[in-house]
Motif scaffolding. Sequence first.
Motif, PDB file in Angstrom:
ATOM      1  N   GLU A  29       2.045   1.696  -3.448  1.00 13.66           N
ATOM      2  CA  GLU A  29       0.956   2.201  -4.299  1.00 13.66           C
ATOM      3  C   GLU A  29       0.746   3.700  -4.105  1.00 13.66           C
ATOM      4  O   GLU A  29       0.391   4.414  -5.053  1.00 13.66           O
ATOM      5  CB  GLU A  29      -0.327   1.431  -3.992  1.00 13.66           C
ATOM      6  CG  GLU A  29      -0.290  -0.017  -4.475  1.00 13.66           C
ATOM      7  CD  GLU A  29      -1.493  -0.816  -4.019  1.00 13.66           C
ATOM      8  OE1 GLU A  29      -2.229  -0.312  -3.126  1.00 13.66           O
ATOM      9  OE2 GLU A  29      -1.711  -1.926  -4.532  1.00 13.66           O
ATOM     10  N   GLU A  30       0.977   4.178  -2.896  1.00 12.58           N
ATOM     11  CA  GLU A  30       0.883   5.624  -2.652  1.00 12.58           C
ATOM     12  C   GLU A  30       1.941   6.378  -3.456  1.00 12.58           C
ATOM     13  O   GLU A  30       1.679   7.452  -4.005  1.00 12.58           O
ATOM     14  CB  GLU A  30       1.049   5.901  -1.158  1.00 12.58           C
ATOM     15  CG  GLU A  30      -0.124   5.422  -0.305  1.00 12.58           C
ATOM     16  CD  GLU A  30       0.138   5.585   1.176  1.00 12.58           C
ATOM     17  OE1 GLU A  30       1.211   6.117   1.530  1.00 12.58           O
ATOM     18  OE2 GLU A  30      -0.716   5.178   1.991  1.00 12.58           O
ATOM     19  N   GLU A  44       4.710  -6.870  -9.270  1.00 13.51           N
ATOM     20  CA  GLU A  44       3.361  -7.428  -9.377  1.00 13.51           C
ATOM     21  C   GLU A  44       3.235  -8.361 -10.572  1.00 13.51           C
ATOM     22  O   GLU A  44       2.535  -9.392 -10.506  1.00 13.51           O
ATOM     23  CB  GLU A  44       2.345  -6.289  -9.469  1.00 13.51           C
ATOM     24  CG  GLU A  44       2.202  -5.516  -8.159  1.00 13.51           C
ATOM     25  CD  GLU A  44       1.239  -4.351  -8.265  1.00 13.51           C
ATOM     26  OE1 GLU A  44       1.078  -3.829  -9.398  1.00 13.51           O
ATOM     27  OE2 GLU A  44       0.654  -3.955  -7.239  1.00 13.51           O
ATOM     28  N   LYS A  87       5.471  -2.253 -10.400  1.00  9.48           N
ATOM     29  CA  LYS A  87       4.830  -2.848 -11.570  1.00  9.48           C
ATOM     30  C   LYS A  87       5.502  -4.175 -11.933  1.00  9.48           C
ATOM     31  O   LYS A  87       4.815  -5.182 -12.180  1.00  9.48           O
ATOM     32  CB  LYS A  87       4.895  -1.876 -12.753  1.00  9.48           C
ATOM     33  CG  LYS A  87       4.239  -2.408 -14.012  1.00  9.48           C
ATOM     34  CD  LYS A  87       4.359  -1.412 -15.165  1.00  9.48           C
ATOM     35  CE  LYS A  87       3.734  -1.990 -16.434  1.00  9.48           C
ATOM     36  NZ  LYS A  87       3.881  -1.049 -17.581  1.00  9.48           N
ATOM     37  N   SER A 138       3.160   5.314  -6.258  1.00 17.25           N
ATOM     38  CA  SER A 138       2.740   5.215  -7.653  1.00 17.25           C
ATOM     39  C   SER A 138       1.695   6.281  -7.987  1.00 17.25           C
ATOM     40  O   SER A 138       1.733   6.893  -9.065  1.00 17.25           O
ATOM     41  CB  SER A 138       2.173   3.822  -7.933  1.00 17.25           C
ATOM     42  OG  SER A 138       3.170   2.837  -7.770  1.00 17.25           O
ATOM     43  N   LYS A 139       0.748   6.495  -7.090  1.00 15.99           N
ATOM     44  CA  LYS A 139      -0.272   7.526  -7.301  1.00 15.99           C
ATOM     45  C   LYS A 139       0.363   8.917  -7.343  1.00 15.99           C
ATOM     46  O   LYS A 139      -0.009   9.763  -8.159  1.00 15.99           O
ATOM     47  CB  LYS A 139      -1.318   7.459  -6.188  1.00 15.99           C
ATOM     48  CG  LYS A 139      -2.191   6.208  -6.234  1.00 15.99           C
ATOM     49  CD  LYS A 139      -3.160   6.176  -5.057  1.00 15.99           C
ATOM     50  CE  LYS A 139      -4.008   4.901  -5.083  1.00 15.99           C
ATOM     51  NZ  LYS A 139      -4.916   4.829  -3.913  1.00 15.99           N
ATOM     52  N   ALA A 144       7.391   3.188  -8.498  1.00 14.31           N
ATOM     53  CA  ALA A 144       6.278   2.778  -9.358  1.00 14.31           C
ATOM     54  C   ALA A 144       6.721   1.735 -10.375  1.00 14.31           C
ATOM     55  O   ALA A 144       6.009   0.738 -10.617  1.00 14.31           O
ATOM     56  CB  ALA A 144       5.691   3.995 -10.067  1.00 14.31           C
ATOM     57  N   LYS A 185       0.832  -1.212   0.000  1.00  7.90           N
ATOM     58  CA  LYS A 185       0.000   0.000   0.000  1.00  7.90           C
ATOM     59  C   LYS A 185       0.865   1.261   0.000  1.00  7.90           C
ATOM     60  O   LYS A 185       0.526   2.255  -0.643  1.00  7.90           O
ATOM     61  CB  LYS A 185      -0.931  -0.008   1.212  1.00  7.90           C
ATOM     62  CG  LYS A 185      -2.053  -1.039   1.101  1.00  7.90           C
ATOM     63  CD  LYS A 185      -2.958  -1.011   2.323  1.00  7.90           C
ATOM     64  CE  LYS A 185      -4.086  -2.032   2.199  1.00  7.90           C
ATOM     65  NZ  LYS A 185      -4.959  -2.040   3.405  1.00  7.90           N
TER      66      LYS A 185
END
Length: 412
Positions: free
Chosen positions: A58-59, A99, A96, A61-62, A92, A55
């Motif tokens: 992901e922050e 994942e 990627k 990445s945003k 980011a 998470k």
Amino acid sequence: MLVRGCGLRGIPTKLPAIRLLPRWYKRFYSENNNSTVLSDDDTLHKNELPLVLIKKAEEYSKEFIDLEKRLTKGENFNVDDQKRFAKCSSVAETLKTYEESLSELRELEEMINMDPSLKDDAAKEIAIKTPRFNELSSSLLGKLLPVHPFADKPCLVELRPGVGGIEAMIFAQDLASMYMNYAHIHRWKHHIISQQVNESGSGILSAVISIDQPGAYDRLRLEAGVHRVQRIPATETKGRTHTSTAAVVVLPQLGDDSEKTADAYERTFKPDEIRIDFKRASGKGGQHVNTTDSAVRLTHFPSGIVISMQDERSQHKNKAKAFTLLRARLAEKEQQEKEAAGIAARKEQVNSTDRSDKIRTYNYPQNRITDHRCGFTIHDIPGVMAGDKLDDIIDATRTYDTEQKAKNLIVD
């Protein structure tokens, strides 16, 4: 299994390909992700990061997407924005790839469960892809960890004897030689800034070594602490093993020891903050000792730091070296105070040279060196003292440090 890589500007690193994180990490993942965790007997464990760390990634990445939009609109980025953009972009991209690799492994695992006839082929693919996935997991974790503000700096390694008399002085000298050997092996520029030799000729009372390689501070900072030696001294007539200690302090080097740099740094202090005393150098005597006021003593009143320097015949050179050391100590003190304000701040430097504060033991009768922070043991004292095997200990302590920081990330 350790895979050699290349760190910042030629600094050697070893990237753990498998099992970077210990049992607590696997337990955390199992409890929070409802995943089956392989036992310690399994040679290819898939090191998935806990969801809380994903998470966080992901922050980043945003934030990267938002920064990229600002950039395409033609907004001007200052230096801080550029650094943030680079970090978010790196996280980011790694997330990627991580994942995608994880998805491939999960598909192979499902293939084994759905079609037993494909078990052998899928198992071979898993064996090939798992080490790569674990490297990505380690890389992503490393990008999520906070970077030390002085990570890219050269460093000063300060050594002084602790408990043990003459034997402690000899051990301090041995450690100084070890770090210089290490720098020589890696072709890092280095030189002795200051060294005070024991009058008997055995060992040192203090020494400061400048290692001028950028990034050397990050590589060596975990060497700071009390080092303990257990061995039979040359002066021991009854064959008894003695225990002695020496303190190692690693400081970031923020400027060179030139007179021009020292004069510029001196002007940053207020007149009542610092006092400079000049005196005649002490020693056994000679053409220059005790004949000129070349020795320098700096007293920084706000911090209480006192530095004496008398190695050079020139008063100006001694003054320049003293200011270099003062600058490094003040920077490290400020960083320690920032870390101490955190919830899980960890004390990284030496407050005393007592045996109970030891971070590492050098046991000569057993040809064994043990780092007490991570429990790593190596049976090759000559190789470590020659600088060849010191990387093995440094890598183990860095892995342990990464684990502790990962814990803090999860808690926070």
